[in-house]
Motif scaffolding. Structure first.
Motif, mmCIF file in Angstrom:
data_model
loop_
_atom_site.group_PDB
_atom_site.id
_atom_site.type_symbol
_atom_site.label_atom_id
_atom_site.label_comp_id
_atom_site.label_asym_id
_atom_site.label_seq_id
_atom_site.Cartn_x
_atom_site.Cartn_y
_atom_site.Cartn_z
ATOM 1 N N LEU A 9 53.699 53.061 26.520
ATOM 2 C CA LEU A 9 52.627 53.880 26.735
ATOM 3 C C LEU A 9 52.558 54.180 28.494
ATOM 4 N N HIS A 10 53.111 53.327 29.135
ATOM 5 C CA HIS A 10 53.481 53.640 30.497
ATOM 6 C C HIS A 10 54.607 54.924 30.831
ATOM 7 N N VAL A 11 55.594 54.658 29.958
ATOM 8 C CA VAL A 11 56.559 55.885 29.977
ATOM 9 C C VAL A 11 55.958 57.252 29.491
ATOM 10 N N TRP A 12 55.080 57.072 28.589
ATOM 11 C CA TRP A 12 54.399 58.247 28.008
ATOM 12 C C TRP A 12 53.392 58.726 29.055
ATOM 13 N N GLY A 13 53.030 58.144 30.087
ATOM 14 C CA GLY A 13 52.117 58.840 30.979
ATOM 15 C C GLY A 13 50.712 58.212 30.934
ATOM 16 N N ALA A 14 50.508 57.123 30.288
ATOM 17 C CA ALA A 14 49.285 56.391 30.240
ATOM 18 C C ALA A 14 49.113 55.697 31.605
ATOM 19 N N GLU A 15 47.807 55.868 31.939
ATOM 20 C CA GLU A 15 47.361 55.103 33.158
ATOM 21 C C GLU A 15 47.181 53.512 32.863
ATOM 22 N N GLU A 16 47.330 52.929 33.862
ATOM 23 C CA GLU A 16 47.290 51.277 33.792
ATOM 24 C C GLU A 16 45.937 50.953 33.118
ATOM 25 N N GLY A 17 44.691 51.604 33.471
ATOM 26 C CA GLY A 17 43.148 51.231 33.038
ATOM 27 C C GLY A 17 42.754 50.051 34.061
ATOM 28 N N PRO A 18 41.463 49.680 33.382
ATOM 29 C CA PRO A 18 40.965 48.456 34.085
ATOM 30 C C PRO A 18 41.837 47.107 33.812
ATOM 31 N N TYR A 19 41.403 46.346 34.680
ATOM 32 C CA TYR A 19 42.114 44.931 34.527
ATOM 33 C C TYR A 19 41.141 43.960 33.492
ATOM 34 N N VAL A 20 41.979 43.589 32.470
ATOM 35 C CA VAL A 20 41.175 42.750 31.350
ATOM 36 C C VAL A 20 41.756 41.133 31.303
ATOM 37 N N GLU A 21 40.809 40.435 31.271
ATOM 38 C CA GLU A 21 41.594 38.902 30.762
ATOM 39 C C GLU A 21 40.960 38.886 29.127
#
Length: 227
Positions: A111-123
């Protein structure tokens, strides 16, 4: 979002999940991993680790292909064949002895390679630190795991079972470090968060070092001061 900053809009819920994970670790994972590590010799734990890594190679093939890394996909496929045939079904990493380095990847990286943003941190419950992008990646990796999709019960549980046992071995190997982070630090949630984000961003080749005029990456800073 600026480089090096933490985006954690769900911190209150995440902290609740973190406390749940700590309770599970204290009651189950830590004692189980200690028992496993004390009873099972290191050589056997290494074989379990190799087997767990072996079962994830088909996903490496898929994700390297999705990322356009055909050399990595070919390497992963070759590692799987070699370790299956001459590595006793994957319990011995013979391919590494031949100098074939693993191209470890996952759908979060895809997803990162495809350009998706990191988004919020989640536990995540039981799984620990993540981001919204990596959470989607985990779900996709699970449901695209050939061993989970193709094999019938109970064989389909072979991959997750190997992962859990290997996780106990890893917990035992890094017991002092994990215990220090979870139980000795002033804010274990903030420490786990920054360690995960720094390591994950380094893994993906993302520069987390603040540039000119940017704030430092401090787990105790409020990431929303500039908004």
């Amino acid at each position: 979002m600026q480089r090096g900053l933490i985006y954690d809009p769900h911190e209150q819920n995440n902290r609740g999940t973190h406390e749940f994970n700590k309770a599970i670790d204290r009651a189950l994972l830590s004692p189980a991993s200690s028992g496993y590590g004390n009873v099972v010799p290191p050589e056997i734990r290494d074989r379990v680790g190799d087997f767990s890594d072996h079962l994830s190679l088909p996903n490496d093939v898929l994700n390297n292909t999705f990322q356009g890394n055909l050399a990595g996909a070919g390497n992963s496929a070759a590692r799987f064949v070699i370790n299956t045939v001459v590595g006793f079904g994957g319990f011995v990493d013979v391919a590494s002895l031949f100098g074939m380095k693993r191209h470890d990847t996952d759908f979060g990286e895809t997803l990162h390679v495809w350009g998706a943003e990191e988004g919020p941190y989640v536990e995540l419950p039981f799984l620990g630190p993540s981001t919204s992008r990596d959470t989607v990646g985990v779900v996709v990796d699970i449901f695209f795991d050939p061993f989970f999709v193709v094999l019938k019960e109970p064989t389909s549980y072979l991959s997750p079972a190997a992962y859990v046992v290997n996780a106990m071995g890893t917990r035992y190997d890094y017991q002092e470090t994990v215990d220090s982070l979870l139980y000795d630090s002033a804010d274990s949630y903030a420490q786990a968060r920054i360690l995960y984000l720094q390591n994950r961003r380094f893994q993906l080749g993302i520069d987390s070092v603040p540039g000119e005029g940017e704030e430092g990456f401090d787990p105790y800073d409020d990431p929303y001061d500039d908004f």
